[in-house]
Design an enzyme around this catalytic site. Sequence first.
Site, PDB file in Angstrom:
ATOM      1  N   ARG A 180      72.244  21.821  10.624  1.00 38.83           N
ATOM      2  CA  ARG A 180      71.826  20.790  11.582  1.00 38.83           C
ATOM      3  C   ARG A 180      73.064  20.091  12.153  1.00 38.83           C
ATOM      4  NH1 ARG A 180      72.650  16.023   9.057  1.00 38.83           N
ATOM      5  NH2 ARG A 180      71.759  14.750  10.712  1.00 38.83           N
ATOM      6  N   ALA A 181      72.881  19.562  13.345  1.00 38.40           N
ATOM      7  CA  ALA A 181      73.993  18.846  13.981  1.00 38.40           C
ATOM      8  C   ALA A 181      74.138  17.495  13.313  1.00 38.40           C
ATOM      9  CB  ALA A 181      73.704  18.657  15.464  1.00 38.40           C
ATOM     10  N   SER A 208      81.901   3.718   8.602  1.00 34.27           N
ATOM     11  CA  SER A 208      81.476   4.123   7.263  1.00 34.27           C
ATOM     12  C   SER A 208      82.346   5.212   6.634  1.00 34.27           C
ATOM     13  CB  SER A 208      80.018   4.558   7.347  1.00 34.27           C
ATOM     14  OG  SER A 208      79.518   4.790   6.076  1.00 34.27           O
ATOM     15  N   THR A 262      76.834  11.765  13.029  1.00 33.29           N
ATOM     16  CA  THR A 262      77.939  10.821  12.872  1.00 33.29           C
ATOM     17  C   THR A 262      79.302  11.462  13.108  1.00 33.29           C
ATOM     18  OG1 THR A 262      78.123  11.268  10.507  1.00 33.29           O
ATOM     19  CG2 THR A 262      76.709   9.432  11.150  1.00 33.29           C
ATOM     20  N   ARG A 275      76.455  20.592  10.173  1.00 31.19           N
ATOM     21  CA  ARG A 275      76.517  20.684   8.715  1.00 31.19           C
ATOM     22  C   ARG A 275      75.744  21.915   8.260  1.00 31.19           C
ATOM     23  NH1 ARG A 275      78.900  16.009   7.494  1.00 31.19           N
ATOM     24  NH2 ARG A 275      78.211  14.078   8.464  1.00 31.19           N
ATOM     25  N   GLU A 285      69.228   9.448  -0.123  1.00 31.71           N
ATOM     26  CA  GLU A 285      69.761  10.708   0.353  1.00 31.71           C
ATOM     27  C   GLU A 285      70.676  11.229  -0.748  1.00 31.71           C
ATOM     28  OE1 GLU A 285      70.044  10.663   5.019  1.00 31.71           O
ATOM     29  OE2 GLU A 285      71.279   9.079   4.192  1.00 31.71           O
ATOM     30  N   ALA A 286      70.860  12.537  -0.784  1.00 32.97           N
ATOM     31  CA  ALA A 286      71.712  13.125  -1.826  1.00 32.97           C
ATOM     32  C   ALA A 286      73.119  12.539  -1.762  1.00 32.97           C
ATOM     33  CB  ALA A 286      71.755  14.639  -1.656  1.00 32.97           C
ATOM     34  N   ASN A 287      73.548  12.098  -0.559  1.00 29.63           N
ATOM     35  CA  ASN A 287      74.897  11.552  -0.404  1.00 29.63           C
ATOM     36  C   ASN A 287      75.065  10.149  -0.998  1.00 29.63           C
ATOM     37  OD1 ASN A 287      73.779   9.796   1.513  1.00 29.63           O
ATOM     38  ND2 ASN A 287      74.419  11.044   3.252  1.00 29.63           N
TER      39      ASN A 287
HETATM   40  C1  G16 Z   1      75.046   7.697   7.903  1.00 29.90           C
HETATM   41  C2  G16 Z   1      73.574   7.482   7.733  1.00 29.90           C
HETATM   42  C3  G16 Z   1      73.062   8.318   6.588  1.00 29.90           C
HETATM   43  C4  G16 Z   1      73.408   9.784   6.839  1.00 29.90           C
HETATM   44  C5  G16 Z   1      74.911   9.945   7.100  1.00 29.90           C
HETATM   45  C6  G16 Z   1      75.286  11.339   7.527  1.00 29.90           C
HETATM   46  O1  G16 Z   1      75.706   7.286   6.738  1.00 29.90           O
HETATM   47  O2  G16 Z   1      73.329   6.098   7.487  1.00 29.90           O
HETATM   48  O3  G16 Z   1      71.682   8.127   6.484  1.00 29.90           O
HETATM   49  O4  G16 Z   1      73.066  10.568   5.750  1.00 29.90           O
HETATM   50  O5  G16 Z   1      75.306   9.067   8.137  1.00 29.90           O
HETATM   51  O6  G16 Z   1      74.599  11.659   8.708  1.00 29.90           O
HETATM   52  P1  G16 Z   1      74.885  12.974   9.550  1.00 29.90           P
HETATM   53  O7  G16 Z   1      74.653  14.124   8.621  1.00 29.90           O
HETATM   54  O8  G16 Z   1      73.912  12.925  10.681  1.00 29.90           O
HETATM   55  O9  G16 Z   1      76.321  12.916   9.972  1.00 29.90           O
HETATM   56  P2  G16 Z   1      77.042   6.453   6.777  1.00 29.90           P
HETATM   57  O10 G16 Z   1      77.282   6.093   5.355  1.00 29.90           O
HETATM   58  O11 G16 Z   1      78.103   7.344   7.374  1.00 29.90           O
HETATM   59  O12 G16 Z   1      76.711   5.282   7.659  1.00 29.90           O
END
Ligand code: G16
Length: 552
Positions: free
Chosen positions: A513-514, A73, A517, A522, A386-388
């Site tokens: 938070r950790a 992603s 991905t 963060r 999500e805000a993202n």
């Molecule tokens: C994935 C998840 C999202 C999450 C993002 C970041 O997105 O599907 O729900 O907001 O990771 O997660 P974290 O803050 O735990 O790194 P994507 O688009 O990378 O698959």
Amino acid sequence: MAYDINEDEFKAILKAAEDWPRADTLADFSYGTAGFRMRADLLDYVVFTVGLVASLRSRKCAGNAIGVMITASHNPAEDNGVKIVDPMGEMLMSDWEPYAKFMANARTPEQLRNCFMHIINTAQVHDHNARKVIFARDTRPSGARLVRALKAALEATNTEYVDYGILTTPQLHYLVKATNTVKMDKPYGEVSEEGYYKKLSKAFSEAINHATRPPSTPVTVDCANGVGAPKMKKLIEHLPEGALDIQIVNDRIESPEDLNNHCGADFVKTSQRVPQSFTGKAFDRWCSLDGDADRIIYYFVEEGKVFRLLDGDRIATLAAAFIGELVRKAGLDEVITIAIVQTAYANGASTKYVEQNLKLKVEFTNTGVKHLHHVAAMKDIGVYFEANGHGTVLFSERAVKAMRKHQPQSTAQMEALETLRALTDLINQTVGDALSDFLLVETILAHKEWTVKEWLATYTDLPNKLAKCLVTDRSAYTSVPGTAEQRLATPARVQPKIDEIVSKYRDGRCFVRASGTEDAVRVYGEAAEVYDTEDLVAKVCDFIGSYGGKSP
Ligand code: G16
């Protein structure tokens, strides 16, 4: 009841596993926010074991097709990842995540055997059940090798499979649901990539049918140099002629190193800057997809090049307000309720706007669409973003039935009802989908005859900043349960220090938070003033840097 392992099958698994040895790492792999995600060269064995788990999951789900998506992603090009999709196109049931983790961390044939036995027995998986897996990958070059690892596991377990080649993540989710509903009264859609475009374009034509006119200004889509580029081009071929004027930038999928590099939804959202190749003039409407096209955010510049972001919170509020109006106009407001689901990353101003202006209930979950989806699925209409920019709108069976049965009392009611019904097909019901969300936003702007200016004017964001800190061990950062990850339980000294820092800023809010991905923690901060926000986040990052790692 105890089940026995099928010895022939297990022999075949061990033989196949010889070609995909586990990477020699000390640390355990974990099934994070969106499956396993790491440097692609560490993933062969993980993907192999995901194939085993997907096969078992399919057997458990009475032979229904299970999806496997190979993608990282928004992560950089050298990473890759893999995740499992359940039969109705939703993320893998959380009870099964530990099984996937357990299997990926088996280091010897004996451990692998124990894991297999453990899953068969604790999840009560019948060996004789049918099994089917469908899979796809994004444009990363490492995907082709990982597909071979996956196929090896599927062949060893005698699992029927379909390789859909290169797709966006939401397209794979669509295909899983379409495959498993094909014999039902209401199949989700044709079981093909083509079927996906057909469904979306038909629903889009119906959804804009009662708009006064299509958006009169062009929209430019930054495709992050990822899979969204070819797929958006295919979608455009299916859209009604002249309905939208769409320009595409950052479509260089033949240069893997360009993927998500200074472009794409994650870059624009986190750096609060326009992407590479931006040529927009003041108030031109732009949007960015991420590397697997499951997120989208909009933005524009004002005169003087002031950057303005229209992120996931904005899409959620736009969609909730529009759908709420349609429900009211259709005469269904006594029957159908709407709720919004957000995470702690939602801007405080958006939450206030939803509660005070839209008069809707907001619920919070942990980060990860898998969490938001489940809460939204319990509502009549659940809007989650999500805000993202990752999110969608779920229509419950109850709401869809009410829309189907309702007899409109006027032309206006009928038009609202027809638009609502079209939205149930336009909006991906399995997962957040950038292409579907794009058509949703364009539909709403057309109906409202809004430009980005009116959209931005609905409320004013609190200044905010999202930063990343590299730490030596992100697993040391755990959140207090029930706080939507807004308070750290460990390391014990960090939360009191964050509280002390935050208390010095007006309207300050900050949490750490950790990431699930990326190998980082963060840091999100908000405050009444921009310079306060910058200062607040910098101070927290400095503290974390001095405490347990290095800040970038
Ligand atoms: C994935 C998840 C999202 C999450 C993002 C970041 O997105 O599907 O729900 O907001 O990771 O997660 P974290 O803050 O735990 O790194 P994507 O688009 O990378 O698959």
